[in-house]
Motif scaffolding. Structure first.
Motif, PDB file in Angstrom:
ATOM      1  N   LEU A 139      12.022  14.386  -7.177  1.00 24.76           N
ATOM      2  CA  LEU A 139      11.648  12.400  -6.642  1.00 24.76           C
ATOM      3  C   LEU A 139      12.533  11.908  -6.322  1.00 24.76           C
ATOM      4  O   LEU A 139      11.727  10.933  -5.298  1.00 24.76           O
ATOM      5  CB  LEU A 139      11.762  11.759  -8.487  1.00 24.76           C
ATOM      6  N   THR A 140      13.741  12.071  -5.724  1.00 25.00           N
ATOM      7  CA  THR A 140      14.651  11.202  -5.543  1.00 25.00           C
ATOM      8  C   THR A 140      14.427  11.667  -3.409  1.00 25.00           C
ATOM      9  O   THR A 140      13.982  11.176  -2.558  1.00 25.00           O
ATOM     10  CB  THR A 140      16.237  11.365  -5.777  1.00 25.00           C
ATOM     11  N   CYS A 155       4.453  12.684  -9.539  1.00 26.73           N
ATOM     12  CA  CYS A 155       5.221  12.416 -11.316  1.00 26.73           C
ATOM     13  C   CYS A 155       6.095  13.657 -11.436  1.00 26.73           C
ATOM     14  O   CYS A 155       6.045  14.570 -10.856  1.00 26.73           O
ATOM     15  CB  CYS A 155       4.399  11.957 -12.423  1.00 26.73           C
ATOM     16  N   GLY A 156       7.262  13.506 -12.487  1.00 29.89           N
ATOM     17  CA  GLY A 156       7.624  14.230 -12.932  1.00 29.89           C
ATOM     18  C   GLY A 156       7.380  14.330 -14.698  1.00 29.89           C
ATOM     19  O   GLY A 156       7.884  12.813 -14.520  1.00 29.89           O
ATOM     20  N   LEU A 157       7.616  15.454 -15.639  1.00 25.59           N
ATOM     21  CA  LEU A 157       6.837  15.383 -16.785  1.00 25.59           C
ATOM     22  C   LEU A 157       8.192  16.317 -17.278  1.00 25.59           C
ATOM     23  O   LEU A 157       7.348  17.395 -17.410  1.00 25.59           O
ATOM     24  CB  LEU A 157       5.580  15.171 -16.775  1.00 25.59           C
ATOM     25  N   LEU A 158       8.378  16.031 -18.733  1.00 28.19           N
ATOM     26  CA  LEU A 158       9.234  16.942 -19.463  1.00 28.19           C
ATOM     27  C   LEU A 158       9.164  16.347 -20.685  1.00 28.19           C
ATOM     28  O   LEU A 158       9.958  15.220 -20.860  1.00 28.19           O
ATOM     29  CB  LEU A 158      10.360  17.225 -19.140  1.00 28.19           C
ATOM     30  N   SER A 159       8.180  16.983 -21.569  1.00 32.97           N
ATOM     31  CA  SER A 159       8.368  16.053 -22.893  1.00 32.97           C
ATOM     32  C   SER A 159       8.193  17.279 -23.547  1.00 32.97           C
ATOM     33  O   SER A 159       7.262  18.324 -23.542  1.00 32.97           O
ATOM     34  CB  SER A 159       6.787  15.198 -22.922  1.00 32.97           C
ATOM     35  N   GLU A 160       8.610  16.676 -24.956  1.00 33.16           N
ATOM     36  CA  GLU A 160       9.415  17.624 -26.201  1.00 33.16           C
ATOM     37  C   GLU A 160       7.785  18.149 -27.347  1.00 33.16           C
ATOM     38  O   GLU A 160       7.198  16.596 -27.205  1.00 33.16           O
ATOM     39  CB  GLU A 160       9.935  17.550 -27.036  1.00 33.16           C
ATOM     40  N   THR A 161       6.611  19.490 -26.977  1.00 26.91           N
ATOM     41  CA  THR A 161       5.120  18.859 -27.827  1.00 26.91           C
ATOM     42  C   THR A 161       4.605  20.145 -27.593  1.00 26.91           C
ATOM     43  O   THR A 161       5.631  20.920 -28.074  1.00 26.91           O
ATOM     44  CB  THR A 161       4.392  18.270 -26.185  1.00 26.91           C
ATOM     45  N   GLU A 162       3.821  20.266 -29.053  1.00 25.41           N
ATOM     46  CA  GLU A 162       3.007  21.180 -29.610  1.00 25.41           C
ATOM     47  C   GLU A 162       2.130  21.509 -28.277  1.00 25.41           C
ATOM     48  O   GLU A 162       1.447  21.635 -27.784  1.00 25.41           O
ATOM     49  CB  GLU A 162       2.681  20.764 -30.357  1.00 25.41           C
ATOM     50  N   VAL A 163       2.286  23.773 -28.833  1.00 24.24           N
ATOM     51  CA  VAL A 163       1.501  24.253 -27.152  1.00 24.24           C
ATOM     52  C   VAL A 163       0.810  24.303 -28.144  1.00 24.24           C
ATOM     53  O   VAL A 163       0.506  24.794 -29.078  1.00 24.24           O
ATOM     54  CB  VAL A 163       2.815  25.680 -27.096  1.00 24.24           C
ATOM     55  N   LEU A 206      11.504  11.202   1.166  1.00 25.13           N
ATOM     56  CA  LEU A 206      10.705  11.541   2.777  1.00 25.13           C
ATOM     57  C   LEU A 206       9.797   9.929   2.511  1.00 25.13           C
ATOM     58  O   LEU A 206       9.659   9.547   4.003  1.00 25.13           O
ATOM     59  CB  LEU A 206       9.631  12.788   2.285  1.00 25.13           C
ATOM     60  N   SER A 207       9.420   9.793   1.604  1.00 29.70           N
ATOM     61  CA  SER A 207       8.117   8.582   1.292  1.00 29.70           C
ATOM     62  C   SER A 207       9.211   7.139   2.736  1.00 29.70           C
ATOM     63  O   SER A 207       8.756   6.568   3.388  1.00 29.70           O
ATOM     64  CB  SER A 207       8.423   7.407   0.583  1.00 29.70           C
ATOM     65  N   ARG A 208      10.292   7.161   2.321  1.00 28.38           N
ATOM     66  CA  ARG A 208      11.200   6.405   3.321  1.00 28.38           C
ATOM     67  C   ARG A 208      10.668   6.279   5.518  1.00 28.38           C
ATOM     68  O   ARG A 208      11.185   5.781   5.628  1.00 28.38           O
ATOM     69  CB  ARG A 208      12.533   5.709   3.335  1.00 28.38           C
ATOM     70  N   GLN A 209      11.483   8.044   5.044  1.00 26.92           N
ATOM     71  CA  GLN A 209      11.214   8.296   6.309  1.00 26.92           C
ATOM     72  C   GLN A 209       9.604   7.794   6.751  1.00 26.92           C
ATOM     73  O   GLN A 209       9.338   8.468   8.647  1.00 26.92           O
ATOM     74  CB  GLN A 209      11.419   9.420   6.854  1.00 26.92           C
ATOM     75  N   ASP A 210       8.884   8.210   6.077  1.00 31.14           N
ATOM     76  CA  ASP A 210       7.342   7.992   6.974  1.00 31.14           C
ATOM     77  C   ASP A 210       6.919   6.801   6.518  1.00 31.14           C
ATOM     78  O   ASP A 210       5.647   6.004   7.175  1.00 31.14           O
ATOM     79  CB  ASP A 210       5.877   9.019   5.882  1.00 31.14           C
ATOM     80  N   MET A 211       7.596   5.763   6.314  1.00 33.23           N
ATOM     81  CA  MET A 211       7.066   4.195   6.124  1.00 33.23           C
ATOM     82  C   MET A 211       6.746   3.784   7.936  1.00 33.23           C
ATOM     83  O   MET A 211       5.494   2.429   7.447  1.00 33.23           O
ATOM     84  CB  MET A 211       8.946   3.615   5.521  1.00 33.23           C
TER      85      MET A 211
END
Length: 284
Positions: free
Chosen positions: A216-217, A240-248, A222-227
């Motif tokens: 994400l950094t 987005c990035g998602l890391l969440s404990e959950t049931e399969v 990249l967003s700054r370079q394309d500003m």
């Protein structure tokens, strides 16, 4: 004979050096080569190379380079000043309580924190001038920015990210993120996404979280370079990035042995659900 204008004494850590660095980024984003810049300015390519390394750069030369890049000196100066923001404190809990109740001000502050200038926000049409003026006055009164004439600003506090923000602001950001994710059409061919379940230990969870933050950094950079891109050259994307404990879900179906009458009567739907619910095979 006219006296030659003095040249900048370029210190690698100076704002002048940062301004030239931004100019290089902007020219690169516009796919403009030094030979193209030289032709527009009526000088040699060798001269442009010297200018961009800080040698022989006078104020008139820098103004002409800005004009070729499609920006003003004041805007470039503001962007270069953004490099010093690592020393700017974060917003306080009291300031964030106000921002949580005023999403428009929070959005403008997020843009300013990420290097946007007021002039660019106006030019992109992200807010009406009257609305933007009111927001800037509000942020100034909160002590988050210093507002100067002609809507020039100095950042006095940076907005915190969702993982370090106070509870009211974190809740507001989380709710906004959930609304965005809820509107994403994963069946749209233009939507790029990958999903998988993973059985991880604590050390691996830490590594994954670190990689998500790094990713994400990089996206923010990249967003700054394309500003400086405009029109059809650039579009807004939800990343987005998602890391969440959950049931399969797939394993739950195996344990229960039933997937509901509607799916039991539709073998194709049942197969599709199983394909989506179970951990996918890693792809190269």
């Amino acid at each position: 004979m006219a006296k030659a204008a003095p040249t900048f004494a370029i210190d690698p850590d100076s704002q002048s050096a940062r301004m030239l660095g931004y100019l290089r980024d902007v020219l690169r984003a516009r796919a403009m080569r030094y030979v193209d810049v030289a032709a527009l300015m009526g000088v040699s390519e060798k001269s442009i190379k010297r200018y961009m390394t800080g040698r022989g750069v006078t104020l008139p030369v820098l103004e002409r380079l800005c004009a070729v890049a499609g920006m003003s000196m004041s805007e470039l100066s503001e962007l270069a000043g953004a490099e010093d923001r690592g020393d700017i404190p974060w917003t306080t809990d009291a300031q964030e309580a106000v921002l949580a109740a005023d999403p428009k001000s929070a959005v403008v502050l997020a843009l300013l924190t990420n290097g946007w200038t007021v002039a660019r926000i106006e030019r992109e049409g992200l807010a009406s001038i009257s609305s933007l003026n009111a927001i800037l006055v509000r942020l100034d009164r909160l002590g988050i920015i210093t507002l100067y004439p002609h809507n020039r600003t100095r950042l006095r506090a940076r907005i915190r990210s969702v993982d370090t923000a106070s509870e009211p602001l974190r809740r507001a950001i989380s709710e906004a993120g959930a609304r965005v994710m809820g509107k994403v059409d994963l069946s749209d061919p233009g939507t790029m996404w990958r999903f998988n379940y993973a059985r991880l230990g604590p050390a691996s969870v830490t590594r994954v979280a670190k990689r998500l933050n790094t990713f994400l950094t990089e996206v923010a950079e990249l967003s700054r370079q394309d500003m400086d891109l405009s029109g059809e050259q650039v579009k807004w994307f939800a990343v987005c990035g998602l890391l969440s404990e959950t049931e399969v879900l797939g394993l739950k179906l195996l344990r229960e042995g039933e997937v509901g009458p509607a799916l039991n009567s539709n073998p194709r739907a049942k197969a599709g659900l199983a394909a989506a619910a179970l951990p996918s095979v890693a792809q190269a």
